[in-house]
Design a protein around this motif. Structure first.
Motif, PDB file in Angstrom:
ATOM      1  N   GLU A 152       0.845  -1.203   0.000  1.00  0.00           N
ATOM      2  CA  GLU A 152       0.000   0.000   0.000  1.00  0.00           C
ATOM      3  C   GLU A 152       0.877   1.249   0.000  1.00  0.00           C
ATOM      4  N   ARG A 169       1.517   5.147   0.868  1.00  0.00           N
ATOM      5  CA  ARG A 169       1.067   6.151   1.810  1.00  0.00           C
ATOM      6  C   ARG A 169       0.607   7.396   1.051  1.00  0.00           C
ATOM      7  N   GLY A 170      -0.415   8.061   1.578  1.00  0.00           N
ATOM      8  CA  GLY A 170      -0.886   9.288   0.946  1.00  0.00           C
ATOM      9  C   GLY A 170       0.130  10.403   1.098  1.00  0.00           C
ATOM     10  N   SER A 204       2.804   7.378  16.901  1.00  0.00           N
ATOM     11  CA  SER A 204       3.840   7.037  15.923  1.00  0.00           C
ATOM     12  C   SER A 204       5.217   6.948  16.551  1.00  0.00           C
ATOM     13  N   TYR A 212      -5.752   3.886   9.741  1.00  0.00           N
ATOM     14  CA  TYR A 212      -5.542   3.255   8.430  1.00  0.00           C
ATOM     15  C   TYR A 212      -6.232   3.988   7.279  1.00  0.00           C
ATOM     16  N   THR A 213      -6.582   5.253   7.489  1.00  0.00           N
ATOM     17  CA  THR A 213      -7.197   6.063   6.430  1.00  0.00           C
ATOM     18  C   THR A 213      -6.706   7.498   6.610  1.00  0.00           C
ATOM     19  N   ASP A 214      -6.655   8.239   5.501  1.00  0.00           N
ATOM     20  CA  ASP A 214      -6.232   9.644   5.587  1.00  0.00           C
ATOM     21  C   ASP A 214      -7.442  10.521   5.861  1.00  0.00           C
ATOM     22  N   GLY A 246      -2.671   8.472   7.665  1.00  0.00           N
ATOM     23  CA  GLY A 246      -2.950   7.103   8.106  1.00  0.00           C
ATOM     24  C   GLY A 246      -1.820   6.143   7.796  1.00  0.00           C
ATOM     25  N   GLU A 247      -1.731   5.103   8.610  1.00  0.00           N
ATOM     26  CA  GLU A 247      -0.762   4.032   8.395  1.00  0.00           C
ATOM     27  C   GLU A 247      -1.246   3.221   7.187  1.00  0.00           C
ATOM     28  N   PRO A 248      -0.382   3.049   6.174  1.00  0.00           N
ATOM     29  CA  PRO A 248      -0.877   2.378   4.975  1.00  0.00           C
ATOM     30  C   PRO A 248      -1.081   0.874   5.141  1.00  0.00           C
ATOM     31  N   THR A 249      -0.226   0.221   5.935  1.00  0.00           N
ATOM     32  CA  THR A 249      -0.313  -1.237   6.014  1.00  0.00           C
ATOM     33  C   THR A 249      -0.828  -1.661   7.376  1.00  0.00           C
ATOM     34  N   PHE A 250      -1.872  -2.411   7.374  1.00  0.00           N
ATOM     35  CA  PHE A 250      -2.347  -2.959   8.639  1.00  0.00           C
ATOM     36  C   PHE A 250      -1.871  -4.389   8.757  1.00  0.00           C
ATOM     37  N   SER A 268      -1.917  12.626  -3.227  1.00  0.00           N
ATOM     38  CA  SER A 268      -2.485  11.287  -3.348  1.00  0.00           C
ATOM     39  C   SER A 268      -2.976  10.878  -1.971  1.00  0.00           C
ATOM     40  N   VAL A 269      -4.007  10.079  -1.967  1.00  0.00           N
ATOM     41  CA  VAL A 269      -4.635   9.703  -0.704  1.00  0.00           C
ATOM     42  C   VAL A 269      -4.635   8.183  -0.591  1.00  0.00           C
ATOM     43  N   LEU A 270      -4.302   7.725   0.610  1.00  0.00           N
ATOM     44  CA  LEU A 270      -4.266   6.285   0.882  1.00  0.00           C
ATOM     45  C   LEU A 270      -5.626   5.658   0.637  1.00  0.00           C
ATOM     46  N   HIS A 271      -5.594   4.558  -0.035  1.00  0.00           N
ATOM     47  CA  HIS A 271      -6.862   3.876  -0.264  1.00  0.00           C
ATOM     48  C   HIS A 271      -6.638   2.367  -0.263  1.00  0.00           C
ATOM     49  N   HIS A 272      -7.380   1.675   0.572  1.00  0.00           N
ATOM     50  CA  HIS A 272      -7.325   0.209   0.565  1.00  0.00           C
ATOM     51  C   HIS A 272      -8.431  -0.265  -0.353  1.00  0.00           C
ATOM     52  N   SER A 330      -2.579  -9.323   5.394  1.00  0.00           N
ATOM     53  CA  SER A 330      -1.438  -8.435   5.177  1.00  0.00           C
ATOM     54  C   SER A 330      -0.646  -8.369   6.470  1.00  0.00           C
ATOM     55  N   ARG A 331       0.636  -8.129   6.313  1.00  0.00           N
ATOM     56  CA  ARG A 331       1.530  -8.149   7.470  1.00  0.00           C
ATOM     57  C   ARG A 331       2.230  -6.808   7.610  1.00  0.00           C
ATOM     58  N   ASN A 332       2.382  -6.401   8.838  1.00  0.00           N
ATOM     59  CA  ASN A 332       3.193  -5.232   9.125  1.00  0.00           C
ATOM     60  C   ASN A 332       3.979  -5.544  10.383  1.00  0.00           C
ATOM     61  N   LEU A 339       5.457  -0.986  16.277  1.00  0.00           N
ATOM     62  CA  LEU A 339       4.416  -0.047  16.680  1.00  0.00           C
ATOM     63  C   LEU A 339       3.020  -0.608  16.435  1.00  0.00           C
TER      64      LEU A 339
END
Lengths: 651, 455
Positions: free
Chosen positions: A123, A125-126, A338, A431-433, A452-456, B3-7, B24-26, B30
């Protein structure tokens, strides 16, 4: 095929041979078999290993498609890059060294594997960046942003026009669901992405705060009298009568604790898994209007009317930290997720926003005047963006400048006017902007690119989880529930070695039988070095302890000039650097005569005292001489049958 | 540039119903707050579950009228076990079905003191009636199918009988040759085809009665014996003389060679302890295993060579890991009497004990192991739990749950008393030494075990 097996066996044997303490890594490992693994699997794939004998077609054909099982390759002969070296190997068993070696190796491999995992982060990041010199990001209005992004993302910009008073909101942990509570009793919980409403309630009484419990299936509302828990359908499940006149709620998801504070100024921890209040702390600071949790150590931060901020854990009756943050009351608090809770943002009635470093409370890191008047609300996003909703605007600041020490406001990232005062809540969506502001006219959510954090991680939270996954997660979370006692300012103390218990000062170690003493004490008594010491420092320590003993001897006689007060003294032995243990020397307790002399002395030279002093000095010298003589006599004396009754000589 | 994050849901939802949900892994710490505390909670649960499922007793094999004093397992086979009792009867049991395959009701007059299988499946027994008997222990008539005729089982006659001059206490068969050794007041080496011993082994000054006797598994001519005169002797049957003898502070009741490490031997001593020796250096034991509160009567290594079981006069069975000072587990039963013989099964999953009450008991080697077929995920979960328990064993609570065992009151009290006595003795020695009344170097407990080493 036999050749292959033979080769495999060879590799095996080699592996077995290589179990030893770390060898010098500069020695190149001989590679005698085609099946010998080669670092990571990736590498082997890139450069196929040359077979030992070109003629053996079978081996060559198979080995290309064969690898040593991963479990075996882990136990390779590779030595860790950071070699484990222990001081004084004599005291460290071989097996233990071997274990340390492997642990170091595994740690390195885990680190390498961690680098590989970065690939999985797909993913993006915005981002919002100024392109020209004259362009500024804060000049972009929401309309500009909406017009320049895709159709899907546009849905994040929303205005909910509601007439239940000023609204407070809360996102679920996975950021998929939002619960809102209007001042006049309008409560709703819904999936904001699909717009699916879970429930909508008209409670017809004041609602001050709302929070989801473990997930969106339950939520708690702070109502006029008590706290109530509702399920997803909006059915009232519990009325928590212990919680009276609550203004703020927080939920600690890993401890299953619902935390409340209210106008009586009492902080309560309610364990939602057993349904019991586990801790009640009286803050004694009056009504409390702001609360925040540190998501990384589950410490609760309270902001009080007199401008203090206090930090609480269930097992401490008093605040762990108490801090005068503002000159007016504290209106809002936020902890930066963060940086694992290192920074705290507060806003106060004095119109200031301050950022604090939670490791060092001496003054704030940065402070600035809030824009507009009235109560300000602060919230941090997952990526460390700070949103401040105050007056009629929402202002967002970005990380490095928020925490750099500088006067005045950090550069604005984004600003958005909202005419419906007061703005009573600001929440970033995980997880969203997206940032959602609750105000008198409902809620508005604005787009904050990059917040938002891009990867969950699906094992922790998953915005797209199915019903079954949600249920399983709930059970697993319950099994992994952490006990409230383990909440502390430093969450990493779990699994570390405890501090050795403080020794009883009054217990004389000389009277404890030697086998009951710990090992280091025994070694010390035997004059042997501490295993942790280097040999050089051990010698020094030995010397020092001998010297210390001699000094003790010297002090047995009374020395008139000595008037030092301390009973014990810690003597730092100077031996030219290196970590040395201080040698504790024990002094004799002052005698009554000594005390008398001191009292009588002062600045006056009294002939009586002078006489006594001279006499004592002489006596001391006599004793010393006698002892020396005795020692000399001991060496030269003929052995006698009566020696067995003699006390062992003092040396 | 914006640009905006979008899943996109298409990337995170299963494409068809029934597909697994993409994960998905992170690995950023944190996004895993309280990782350690949660792992500890899991470890604590794992420890509790392990104790909850700890049901080690599988079943018992009855049939003897008197106590069981000898057990023999057949090499290379999992299901057969022979037991010899105080009334002179021998039974060959089938473990999975817990049935008696063969029965020799009056094999000896008096106690069957030693029992062992030969490589080709015959059974060798010795008794206090001064006889050694060789039995045909084939449990199948023609290679398949059990002998179903009760009479044909009962009426078997020994293939051969060897008579000695004194009562035999132990017997062991040579690994490959047709030789066996017996222990009475001396060690005799017998040929299966000759009626009198081919050689007699004894140490010159010895007046011992042999209590246990075992051939080494890899150096098959090396023979170890323990005697009533507190000795442990190593013989070589090729030279027909004693190679080395140790005089210990107490006598040993049983011994066992490590199956994977040929130089290592385990002795079960009368002083409540077990000792492992490396026969290359006999000056002191490599480790002492303390825990029994009465004499240890029997011991046996696990076929893996990492663990061993011991049974004692205190009616408990203990399982030990090599080089660990305390026992890994303690088994006891309400009706189980003193354990005189112990055997690990060849798959190292079960332990058999023969005790005074006439039963052979089957125990699991891992108390909380689940028998039967288990799902792969179940196995994985159990492995994970075991690893957690091991990793967190130094945590106070996890360790306490791991270690806690409920003992019979008598055993518990005896252990407390013993601790008190040992401590008092050490205190006294310490005081004497400090006051100067006692001279000489401080001797560790373990180096007091061997009194003398003789060549």
């Amino acid at each position: 095929m036999d050749a292959l097996i033979e080769a495999g066996n060879k590799a095996d044997r080699k592996r077995r041979r290589s179990y030893g303490p770390p060898k010098d890594s500069s020695v190149p490992q001989s590679r005698d078999s085609p099946l010998d693994y080669k670092g990571k699997g990736k590498e082997t794939a890139k450069q196929p290993v040359k077979p030992a004998e070109e003629t053996d077609a079978v081996v060559a054909s198979i080995s290309r498609n064969t690898t040593v099982p991963r479990t075996l390759s882990k136990l390779g002969s590779k030595t860790p890059k950071t070699e484990v070296k222990l001081e004084n190997n004599k005291f460290t068993p071989w097996a233990f060294q071997h274990k340390l070696h492997h642990q170091a190796r595994w740690r390195e491999e885990a680190q390498e594997a961690l680098e590989d995992v970065e690939i999985l982060k797909t993913e993006e990041r915005g981002v919002m960046a100024a392109e020209g010199l004259m362009e500024r990001t804060f000049k972009m209005t929401q309309d500009d942003i909406v017009n320049s992004i895709g159709e899907e993302q546009r849905r994040y910009r929303k205005e909910w026009k509601l007439d239940g008073g000023a609204y407070r909101s809360r996102y679920s942990k996975n950021g998929r669901h939002i619960a809102i509570a209007g001042k006049r009793g309008h409560v709703a919980s819904f999936d904001w992405l699909t717009g699916k409403m879970h429930c909508e309630l008209e409670l017809r009484e004041t609602c001050r705060d709302i929070t989801y419990l473990n997930d969106h299936s339950h939520f708690a509302v702070a109502q006029k009298q008590h706290v109530y828990i509702y399920d997803q359908q909006g059915i009232e499940l519990h009325r928590l009568r212990e919680h009276i006149d609550i203004t703020r709620l927080e939920y600690l998801p890993y401890h299953w604790l619902l935390v409340s504070v209210g106008n009586p100024g009492v902080l309560r921890y309610h364990d939602t898994s057993i349904g019991r209040v586990v801790a009640t702390h009286k803050t004694k600071l009056g009504a409390c209007q702001s609360m925040a949790q540190n998501p990384h150590n589950a410490v609760i931060y309270l902001g009080h009317q007199n401008g203090t901020v206090t930090l609480w854990t269930p097992n401490l009756d008093e605040p762990a930290v108490k801090l005068l943050a503002h000159l007016g009351g504290v209106t809002s608090l936020g902890v930066d997720p963060s940086t694992s809770g290192r920074y705290l943002a507060t806003s106060g009635m004095d119109g200031k926003v301050k950022v604090w470093d939670c490791r060092n409370w001496k003054g704030c890191v940065r402070e600035w005047e809030q824009r507009g008047t009235g109560h300000a609300e602060v919230d941090w996003s997952q990526k460390g963006f700070l949103g401040v909703a105050s007056g009629g605007t929402v202002n967002v600041y970005t990380p490095p400048s928020i925490i750099t020490e500088h006067r005045g406001s950090p550069p604005l990232y984004l600003t958005h006017p909202i005419p419906h005062r007061p703005l009573i809540s600001a929440r970033f969506c995980p997880y969203t902007d997206m940032l959602t502001i609750g105000h008198a006219n409902g809620l508005s959510s604005i787009i904050v690119p990059g917040a938002g954090e891009p990867t969950f991680d699906s094992s922790e939270v998953d915005p797209f989880e199915s019903k079954k996954m949600r249920r399983e997660r709930e059970v697993h979370n319950l099994l992994d529930k952490i006990q409230p006692d383990l909440i502390a300012l430093d969450p990493d103390f779990v699994g570390t070695v405890a501090e050795p218990e403080a020794q009883d000062e009054f217990a004389d170690p000389l009277h404890v039988a030697s086998h009951r003493l710990p090992r280091w004490e025994k070694l010390k008594r035997a004059g042997m070095p501490d295993p942790g010491m280097t040999s050089a420092s051990a010698n020094e320590a030995k010397k020092a302890s001998r010297q210390g003993r001699e000094d003790d001897d010297m002090e047995i006689g009374y020395s008139a000039s000595d008037t030092s007060e301390s009973e014990y003294e810690v003597d730092e032995v100077d031996n030219g650097g290196g970590g040395e243990a201080p040698v504790v020397r024990r002094k004799k307790k002052k005698s009554a005569l000594k005390a008398y002399l001191k009292k009588a002395g002062g600045n006056v030279v009294d002939p009586t005292v002078a006489r006594i002093k001279a006499k004592m000095e002489m006596r001391r010298k006599e004793i010393q001489l006698a002892r020396i003589k005795e020692r000399q006599a001991m060496v030269h004396r003929e052995p006698s049958a009566l020696d067995r009754f003699r006390r062992p000589p003092r040396l | 540039r914006i640009s905006v994050l979008h899943h996109s849901p298409s990337a995170h939802l299963p494409s068809r119903s029934g597909d697994p949900t993409p994960i998905s892994r992170n690995l950023d710490p944190l996004s895993h707050p309280f990782a350690k505390a949660r792992e500890r909670a899991r470890a604590l649960n794992a420890a509790k579950l392990d104790r909850m499922f700890a049901k080690p007793f599988v079943g018992s094999l009855d049939g003897h009228i008197d106590g069981v004093y000898s057990l023999a397992k057949k090499p290379g086979i999992l299901n057969l076990i022979a037991s010899g009792a105080g009334d002179g009867g021998i039974i060959v049991h089938d473990l999975p079905t817990r049935t008696k395959l063969l029965r020799f009701p009056a094999a000896h007059k008096g106690v069957v003191s030693g029992l062992c299988f030969t490589e080709d499946g015959r059974l060798l027994s010795c008794g206090v009636d001064r006889l050694v008997k060789l039995w045909d222990a084939k449990t199948t008539s023609d290679g398949d199918g059990l002998l179903d005729d009760e009479d044909s089982r009962a009426s078997r006659e020994p293939l051969a009988t060897f008579s000695g001059s004194t009562a035999f206490n132990a017997v062991d068969h040579h690994r490959s040759d047709q030789l066996f050794a017996t222990g009475s007041n001396v060690v005799h080496i017998w040929d299966e085809n000759k009626s009198s011993p081919i050689s007699t082994l004894s140490f010159p000054t010895s007046t011992e009665g042999i209590t246990a006797l075992k051939f080494n598994w890899s150096e098959s001519s090396v023979l170890a014996t323990t005697g009533t005169d507190r000795t442990f002797t190593l013989y070589d049957i090729r030279t027909a003389k004693a190679e080395r003898r140790l005089v210990l502070n107490f006598r040993c009741n049983a011994l066992s060679w490590n199956p994977t490490f040929p130089t290592r031997i385990l002795l079960a001593s009368e002083d409540h302890n077990l000792y492992t020796f490396d026969i290359r250096n006999l000056s002191k034991p490599t480790a002492a295993y303390r825990g029994h509160v009465a004499a240890v009567m029997s011991c046996d290594w696990s076929p893996t060579g990492n663990e061993f079981a011991s049974g004692g006069w205190d009616r408990t069975l203990r399982i030990w890991r090599e080089q660990e000072r305390t026992s890994r587990d303690i088994y006891h039963g309400k009706r189980m009497q003193r354990i005189f013989t112990t055997a690990y099964t060849n798959d190292s999953r079960f332990i058999l004990t023969g005790s005074d009450d006439g039963n052979v008991r089957i125990w699991k080697a891992q108390a909380s192991e689940r028998l039967g077929v288990s799902h792969g995920r179940d196995v994985a979960a159990r492995q994970y739990r075991n690893k957690l328990r091991e990793q967190w064993k130094n945590d106070v609570e996890v360790g306490r749950i791991n270690r806690r065992r409920y003992l019979p009151k008598s055993v518990y009290r005896a252990a407390q008393t013993k601790i008190e006595m040992v401590r008092a003795r050490q205190d006294r020695e310490g005081r004497l030494r400090e006051s100067g009344a006692k001279e000489g170097d401080v001797k560790t407990e373990i180096s007091k075990v061997v009194i003398q080493e003789q060549d």
